[in-house]
Every structure is written in structure tokens, then in C-alpha cells.
Design a protein around this motif. Structure first.
Motif, mmCIF file in Angstrom:
data_model
loop_
_atom_site.group_PDB
_atom_site.id
_atom_site.type_symbol
_atom_site.label_atom_id
_atom_site.label_comp_id
_atom_site.label_asym_id
_atom_site.label_seq_id
_atom_site.Cartn_x
_atom_site.Cartn_y
_atom_site.Cartn_z
ATOM 1 N N SER A 126 0.851 -1.189 0.000
ATOM 2 C CA SER A 126 0.000 0.000 0.000
ATOM 3 C C SER A 126 0.883 1.233 0.000
ATOM 4 O O SER A 126 1.916 1.265 0.675
ATOM 5 C CB SER A 126 -0.891 0.030 1.246
ATOM 6 O OG SER A 126 -1.842 -0.995 1.208
ATOM 7 N N SER A 127 0.480 2.250 -0.772
ATOM 8 C CA SER A 127 1.228 3.503 -0.831
ATOM 9 C C SER A 127 0.295 4.590 -1.351
ATOM 10 O O SER A 127 -0.904 4.371 -1.489
ATOM 11 C CB SER A 127 2.464 3.352 -1.734
ATOM 12 O OG SER A 127 2.070 3.047 -3.063
ATOM 13 N N ARG A 128 0.869 5.739 -1.652
ATOM 14 C CA ARG A 128 0.124 6.846 -2.272
ATOM 15 C C ARG A 128 0.838 7.251 -3.541
ATOM 16 O O ARG A 128 2.059 7.139 -3.652
ATOM 17 C CB ARG A 128 0.066 8.045 -1.347
ATOM 18 C CG ARG A 128 -0.895 7.865 -0.239
ATOM 19 C CD ARG A 128 -1.269 9.186 0.364
ATOM 20 N NE ARG A 128 -2.319 8.945 1.331
ATOM 21 C CZ ARG A 128 -2.500 9.649 2.405
ATOM 22 N NH1 ARG A 128 -1.729 10.675 2.650
ATOM 23 N NH2 ARG A 128 -3.479 9.371 3.231
ATOM 24 N N GLU A 137 -4.800 6.774 -3.037
ATOM 25 C CA GLU A 137 -4.332 5.615 -2.287
ATOM 26 C C GLU A 137 -4.065 4.525 -3.323
ATOM 27 O O GLU A 137 -4.896 4.304 -4.204
ATOM 28 C CB GLU A 137 -5.394 5.132 -1.292
ATOM 29 C CG GLU A 137 -5.725 6.134 -0.216
ATOM 30 C CD GLU A 137 -4.560 6.408 0.715
ATOM 31 O OE1 GLU A 137 -3.784 5.466 0.998
ATOM 32 O OE2 GLU A 137 -4.422 7.561 1.154
ATOM 33 N N LYS A 138 -2.902 3.882 -3.232
ATOM 34 C CA LYS A 138 -2.539 2.851 -4.206
ATOM 35 C C LYS A 138 -2.361 1.529 -3.470
ATOM 36 O O LYS A 138 -1.715 1.474 -2.424
ATOM 37 C CB LYS A 138 -1.243 3.246 -4.919
ATOM 38 C CG LYS A 138 -0.845 2.280 -6.023
ATOM 39 C CD LYS A 138 0.224 2.857 -6.940
ATOM 40 C CE LYS A 138 1.602 2.697 -6.399
ATOM 41 N NZ LYS A 138 2.645 3.061 -7.374
ATOM 42 N N PHE A 139 -2.952 0.484 -4.017
ATOM 43 C CA PHE A 139 -2.870 -0.851 -3.433
ATOM 44 C C PHE A 139 -2.426 -1.815 -4.523
ATOM 45 O O PHE A 139 -2.996 -1.835 -5.612
ATOM 46 C CB PHE A 139 -4.236 -1.245 -2.867
ATOM 47 C CG PHE A 139 -4.260 -2.578 -2.180
ATOM 48 C CD1 PHE A 139 -3.364 -2.881 -1.175
ATOM 49 C CD2 PHE A 139 -5.206 -3.525 -2.533
ATOM 50 C CE1 PHE A 139 -3.403 -4.116 -0.525
ATOM 51 C CE2 PHE A 139 -5.262 -4.756 -1.899
ATOM 52 C CZ PHE A 139 -4.358 -5.049 -0.893
ATOM 53 N N TYR A 140 -1.388 -2.579 -4.218
ATOM 54 C CA TYR A 140 -0.799 -3.505 -5.187
ATOM 55 C C TYR A 140 -0.900 -4.929 -4.654
ATOM 56 O O TYR A 140 -0.635 -5.176 -3.477
ATOM 57 C CB TYR A 140 0.669 -3.148 -5.412
ATOM 58 C CG TYR A 140 1.458 -4.193 -6.180
ATOM 59 C CD1 TYR A 140 1.284 -4.371 -7.539
ATOM 60 C CD2 TYR A 140 2.385 -5.005 -5.526
ATOM 61 C CE1 TYR A 140 2.010 -5.314 -8.240
ATOM 62 C CE2 TYR A 140 3.117 -5.950 -6.220
ATOM 63 C CZ TYR A 140 2.921 -6.101 -7.575
ATOM 64 O OH TYR A 140 3.629 -7.043 -8.269
ATOM 65 N N TRP A 156 -4.657 -0.966 -7.693
ATOM 66 C CA TRP A 156 -5.887 -0.217 -7.491
ATOM 67 C C TRP A 156 -5.512 1.172 -7.001
ATOM 68 O O TRP A 156 -4.745 1.322 -6.052
ATOM 69 C CB TRP A 156 -6.781 -0.880 -6.447
ATOM 70 C CG TRP A 156 -7.429 -2.132 -6.908
ATOM 71 C CD1 TRP A 156 -8.622 -2.247 -7.554
ATOM 72 C CD2 TRP A 156 -6.937 -3.468 -6.746
ATOM 73 N NE1 TRP A 156 -8.897 -3.567 -7.810
ATOM 74 C CE2 TRP A 156 -7.875 -4.343 -7.318
ATOM 75 C CE3 TRP A 156 -5.785 -4.014 -6.179
ATOM 76 C CZ2 TRP A 156 -7.708 -5.716 -7.341
ATOM 77 C CZ3 TRP A 156 -5.619 -5.386 -6.205
ATOM 78 C CH2 TRP A 156 -6.572 -6.219 -6.774
ATOM 79 N N TYR A 157 -6.049 2.175 -7.658
ATOM 80 C CA TYR A 157 -5.889 3.574 -7.251
ATOM 81 C C TYR A 157 -7.252 4.040 -6.770
ATOM 82 O O TYR A 157 -8.233 3.919 -7.509
ATOM 83 C CB TYR A 157 -5.445 4.433 -8.435
ATOM 84 C CG TYR A 157 -4.062 4.121 -8.932
ATOM 85 C CD1 TYR A 157 -2.979 4.918 -8.562
ATOM 86 C CD2 TYR A 157 -3.819 3.049 -9.777
ATOM 87 C CE1 TYR A 157 -1.691 4.640 -9.021
ATOM 88 C CE2 TYR A 157 -2.541 2.757 -10.234
ATOM 89 C CZ TYR A 157 -1.490 3.562 -9.848
ATOM 90 O OH TYR A 157 -0.223 3.276 -10.297
ATOM 91 N N ASN A 158 -7.321 4.554 -5.544
ATOM 92 C CA ASN A 158 -8.598 4.975 -4.979
ATOM 93 C C ASN A 158 -8.511 6.402 -4.460
ATOM 94 O O ASN A 158 -7.488 6.815 -3.929
ATOM 95 C CB ASN A 158 -9.011 4.060 -3.824
ATOM 96 C CG ASN A 158 -9.266 2.663 -4.292
ATOM 97 O OD1 ASN A 158 -8.358 1.842 -4.307
ATOM 98 N ND2 ASN A 158 -10.486 2.382 -4.685
ATOM 99 N N ARG A 159 -9.653 7.104 -4.609
ATOM 100 C CA ARG A 159 -9.719 8.497 -4.177
ATOM 101 C C ARG A 159 -11.185 8.858 -3.989
ATOM 102 O O ARG A 159 -12.051 8.377 -4.716
ATOM 103 C CB ARG A 159 -9.078 9.352 -5.270
ATOM 104 C CG ARG A 159 -9.249 10.818 -5.143
ATOM 105 C CD ARG A 159 -8.552 11.545 -6.295
ATOM 106 N NE ARG A 159 -8.863 12.939 -6.245
ATOM 107 C CZ ARG A 159 -8.308 13.816 -5.421
ATOM 108 N NH1 ARG A 159 -7.384 13.410 -4.569
ATOM 109 N NH2 ARG A 159 -8.668 15.081 -5.426
#
Length: 192
Positions: A126-128, A137-140, A156-159
């Protein structure tokens, strides 16, 4: 729960027929403009609806559990390389969105773990990331299909934007196609 379509892409990506298309798409709901990848096919509404139904059935959830979400697009290069985005009406405070985002990540991991034997989780992170000035928010999740040596990279990029929970998903096994999708995402325009 809105990540159902994205999960299905990981598990069941399949080739579809291409349709006539413009060079870029504009999504006024989240003020986003994105160029269309030249090497990918665009799924039409009927294909997207079918994909969503199969996903809900496969994961044994109800429409009430996943809520009302809209798929903005799904691009497929082939059955193992895809780029998509969804929005889900979400007009609650940011702190509630953060909690919801954490629950979605847990749901993704559990759904993949439930595929034991068909999918093996290799890595998560998880990162940004900032795209055109907007923080995501980025989830790999890296997965492997046992017995095949096929490794799939899933991002996944979430906002939260304009009263929506916005998700962008990039899934690939081919590094060149992944790079093409990342270049398009990072070159897109977001008015915020």
C-alpha cells in the motif's frame, strides 16, 4: 465492495470484440480526461453488465452488499491485461471513506485467498501516488497462477472525489502493456 468488477478482471479476464471509439474519454462525474490505449479493446455496456452479473454470482454477494456503482470503462488488451475504472456514490466524510477503503483492501485479499489452489498471493503493498496533482491511495497485489508461471500485477488507485468513491484498476502480466496503461493514467488530466 465496489471492487467486484476489478476482482473479476483478475480472475476471469476474457477477450471481447472492439467497437468504434474516440481518442480520449471524459468523465464529468470525477472531472477526468483519459486517452484510450490504442492496443486495447473497449467493452460495451452489455459486456460490462454481463461481467458484473458473473462477478456478483461468483463471489456470492448481493447487489445490496456491493452498493450502486457505475463502471466508467473497461479496456482489455487480452484476457490477462486490463485497465478499468468505477465510481460509487459516497458522500460521507473523508474519515469514513478511509475506513471503507481499508475494508475494501481486506475484502480483495480475502477474495483472492478464497481462490486458494487457483491463485497464490505473492506480494502486497500500500502507498500513495499523485496523478495530475490529485493524491490517490494505491494498493498492489501480485498473484501467481500455480502450475503456469504466470504472474499478474494488480494495482488499485482509490480516491474520494466529487462525492464518489473512485477506483482505477490496472491488471497485467505483460510488462509493456502495464507500462502503456501506467503512462496513460499518469498522463491523464484531473480537474480538482
Amino acid at each position: 465492495m465496489k471492487n467486484m468488477t476489478h476482482l473479476f478482471l483478475i480472475l476471469f479476464l476474457s477477450a471481447c470484440n472492439a467497437q468504434q471509439r474516440p481518442d480520449e474519454l471524459r468523465f464529468s462525474q470525477v472531472n477526468w480526461t483519459l486517452k484510450i490505449p490504442p492496443s486495447s479493446k473497449i467493452l460495451d455496456k452489455q459486456q460490462i453488465d454481463s461481467l458484473q452479473k458473473v462477478t456478483v454470482d461468483k463471489l456470492k454477494v448481493t447487489k445490496d452488499e456491493i452498493g450502486e456503482y457505475e463502471t466508467l470503462f473497461i479496456f482489455l488488451h487480452d484476457r490477462l491485461n486490463g485497465f478499468s475504472s468505477t465510481i460509487n456514490k459516497f458522500d460521507k466524510p473523508y474519515s469514513v471513506w478511509v475506513k471503507n477503503h481499508e475494508l475494501n483492501k481486506q475484502f480483495i485479499i480475502k477474495s483472492l485467498q478464497d481462490q486458494k489452489g487457483n491463485i497464490e498471493i505473492i506480494d502486497t503493498l500500500s502507498s500513495r501516488e499523485v496523478i495530475d496533482g490529485a493524491s490517490f491511495e494505491k494498493f498492489y497485489v501480485e498473484i501467481m497462477y500455480p502450475g503456469t508461471n504466470i504472474k499478474m500485477h494488480n494495482y488499485w488507485y482509490n480516491r474520494q472525489q466529487n462525492g464518489y468513491d473512485w477506483t482505477i484498476s490496472i491488471n497485467f502480466v505483460d510488462e509493456e502493456i502495464g507500462k502503456e496503461y501506467f503512462d496513460l493514467l499518469r498522463g491523464s488530466k484531473i480537474d480538482h
